[in-house]
Design a protein around this motif. Structure first.
Motif, short mmCIF file in Angstrom:
data_model
loop_
_atom_site.label_atom_id
_atom_site.label_comp_id
_atom_site.label_asym_id
_atom_site.label_seq_id
_atom_site.Cartn_x
_atom_site.Cartn_y
_atom_site.Cartn_z
N THR A 78 -55.23 -92.86 -10.02
CA THR A 78 -54.96 -93.59 -10.53
C THR A 78 -55.43 -93.16 -11.86
OG1 THR A 78 -57.49 -94.16 -9.55
CG2 THR A 78 -55.90 -95.33 -8.52
N GLU A 79 -55.62 -91.80 -12.01
CA GLU A 79 -56.21 -91.44 -13.37
C GLU A 79 -58.25 -91.73 -13.30
OE1 GLU A 79 -53.60 -91.16 -16.23
OE2 GLU A 79 -51.98 -90.24 -15.49
N ALA A 80 -58.47 -92.45 -12.38
CA ALA A 80 -60.16 -92.72 -12.43
C ALA A 80 -61.06 -91.83 -13.18
CB ALA A 80 -60.40 -93.53 -11.57
N ASP A 81 -60.61 -90.27 -12.40
CA ASP A 81 -60.92 -89.26 -12.59
C ASP A 81 -61.46 -89.09 -13.57
OD1 ASP A 81 -58.82 -88.96 -13.32
OD2 ASP A 81 -58.32 -86.68 -11.93
N ARG A 82 -61.12 -89.97 -15.00
CA ARG A 82 -61.11 -89.04 -16.50
C ARG A 82 -62.32 -90.20 -16.57
NH1 ARG A 82 -55.04 -89.04 -18.75
NH2 ARG A 82 -54.14 -87.39 -17.37
N LEU A 83 -62.48 -91.55 -16.19
CA LEU A 83 -63.06 -92.31 -16.17
C LEU A 83 -65.32 -92.42 -16.11
CD1 LEU A 83 -61.89 -95.76 -15.51
CD2 LEU A 83 -62.08 -94.72 -17.71
N PHE A 84 -65.21 -91.11 -14.41
CA PHE A 84 -66.44 -91.24 -13.83
C PHE A 84 -66.48 -89.43 -13.85
CE2 PHE A 84 -63.98 -93.87 -12.14
CZ PHE A 84 -65.30 -95.90 -11.94
N PRO A 85 -68.20 -89.62 -14.97
CA PRO A 85 -68.53 -87.77 -15.14
C PRO A 85 -69.28 -87.97 -13.38
CG PRO A 85 -70.09 -90.04 -16.16
CD PRO A 85 -69.16 -90.48 -15.40
N THR A 86 -68.93 -86.79 -13.22
CA THR A 86 -69.30 -86.40 -11.70
C THR A 86 -70.39 -85.37 -11.72
OG1 THR A 86 -66.93 -87.33 -11.22
CG2 THR A 86 -67.80 -85.97 -9.97
N ALA A 87 -70.53 -84.79 -10.68
CA ALA A 87 -71.86 -83.35 -10.81
C ALA A 87 -71.96 -83.42 -9.63
CB ALA A 87 -73.11 -84.27 -10.96
N ASP A 88 -71.74 -81.99 -9.42
CA ASP A 88 -71.80 -81.46 -8.14
C ASP A 88 -73.35 -81.45 -7.04
OD1 ASP A 88 -69.64 -80.06 -8.05
OD2 ASP A 88 -70.26 -78.82 -8.71
N GLY A 89 -73.11 -82.97 -6.97
CA GLY A 89 -75.48 -83.38 -6.38
C GLY A 89 -75.87 -83.87 -6.96
N VAL A 90 -77.06 -84.97 -6.32
CA VAL A 90 -77.53 -85.93 -7.02
C VAL A 90 -78.62 -84.93 -8.07
CG1 VAL A 90 -79.67 -87.15 -6.13
CG2 VAL A 90 -77.49 -87.40 -4.62
N ASP A 91 -79.27 -83.60 -7.17
CA ASP A 91 -80.01 -83.41 -8.91
C ASP A 91 -79.48 -83.36 -10.23
OD1 ASP A 91 -82.24 -83.60 -7.43
OD2 ASP A 91 -81.70 -81.96 -6.29
N ALA A 92 -78.05 -82.29 -9.51
CA ALA A 92 -76.72 -82.38 -11.42
C ALA A 92 -76.94 -83.34 -12.08
CB ALA A 92 -75.74 -81.87 -10.52
N ALA A 93 -76.69 -84.63 -10.84
CA ALA A 93 -76.15 -85.83 -11.70
C ALA A 93 -77.64 -86.33 -12.33
CB ALA A 93 -76.22 -87.24 -10.52
N ARG A 94 -78.57 -85.94 -12.18
CA ARG A 94 -79.89 -86.50 -13.01
C ARG A 94 -80.16 -86.14 -14.17
NH1 ARG A 94 -84.29 -87.34 -7.93
NH2 ARG A 94 -82.68 -88.64 -6.92
N ALA A 95 -78.86 -85.10 -13.88
CA ALA A 95 -79.82 -84.57 -15.32
C ALA A 95 -79.10 -84.52 -15.96
CB ALA A 95 -79.28 -82.74 -14.98
#
Length: 96
Positions: A78-95
């Motif tokens: 769906t090419e939605a991967d371009r829309l959502f920032p993604t991090a490797d784990g919750v701790d990285a997402a918090r940063a």
């Protein structure tokens, strides 16, 4: 920040708890970022993608991965991967 952990399968019939958690996060004006931990989602279809788009429209949404295969495929097709920032784990997402 609110962390929502997704475990199991997510489709039109099983999306209720995610909808409720997302609505609570959107309704709370003190929450500036929602982290969606999708690392344990076994399956996700377009219904989950639609819910995630709703969350994205109402604030900053970050996915915490790694993305399971089914989710990664849905996002890629769906090419939605371009829309959502993604991090490797919750701790990285918090940063982010």
């Amino acid at each position: 920040m609110r962390v929502i952990v997704c475990v199991g399968e997510f489709d039109q019939d099983t999306l209720g708890p995610l909808r409720e958690a997302g609505a609570a996060a959107v309704a709370d004006p003190s929450i500036r970022r929602t982290v969606l931990d999708v690392s344990r989602a076994a399956f996700a279809d377009s219904a989950m993608l639609n819910q995630m788009l709703r969350l994205l429209r109402h604030g900053r949404l970050v996915l915490a991965g790694p993305l399971p295969g089914s989710l990664a495929r849905t996002w890629e097709v769906t090419e939605a991967d371009r829309l959502f920032p993604t991090a490797d784990g919750v701790d990285a997402a918090r940063a982010l």
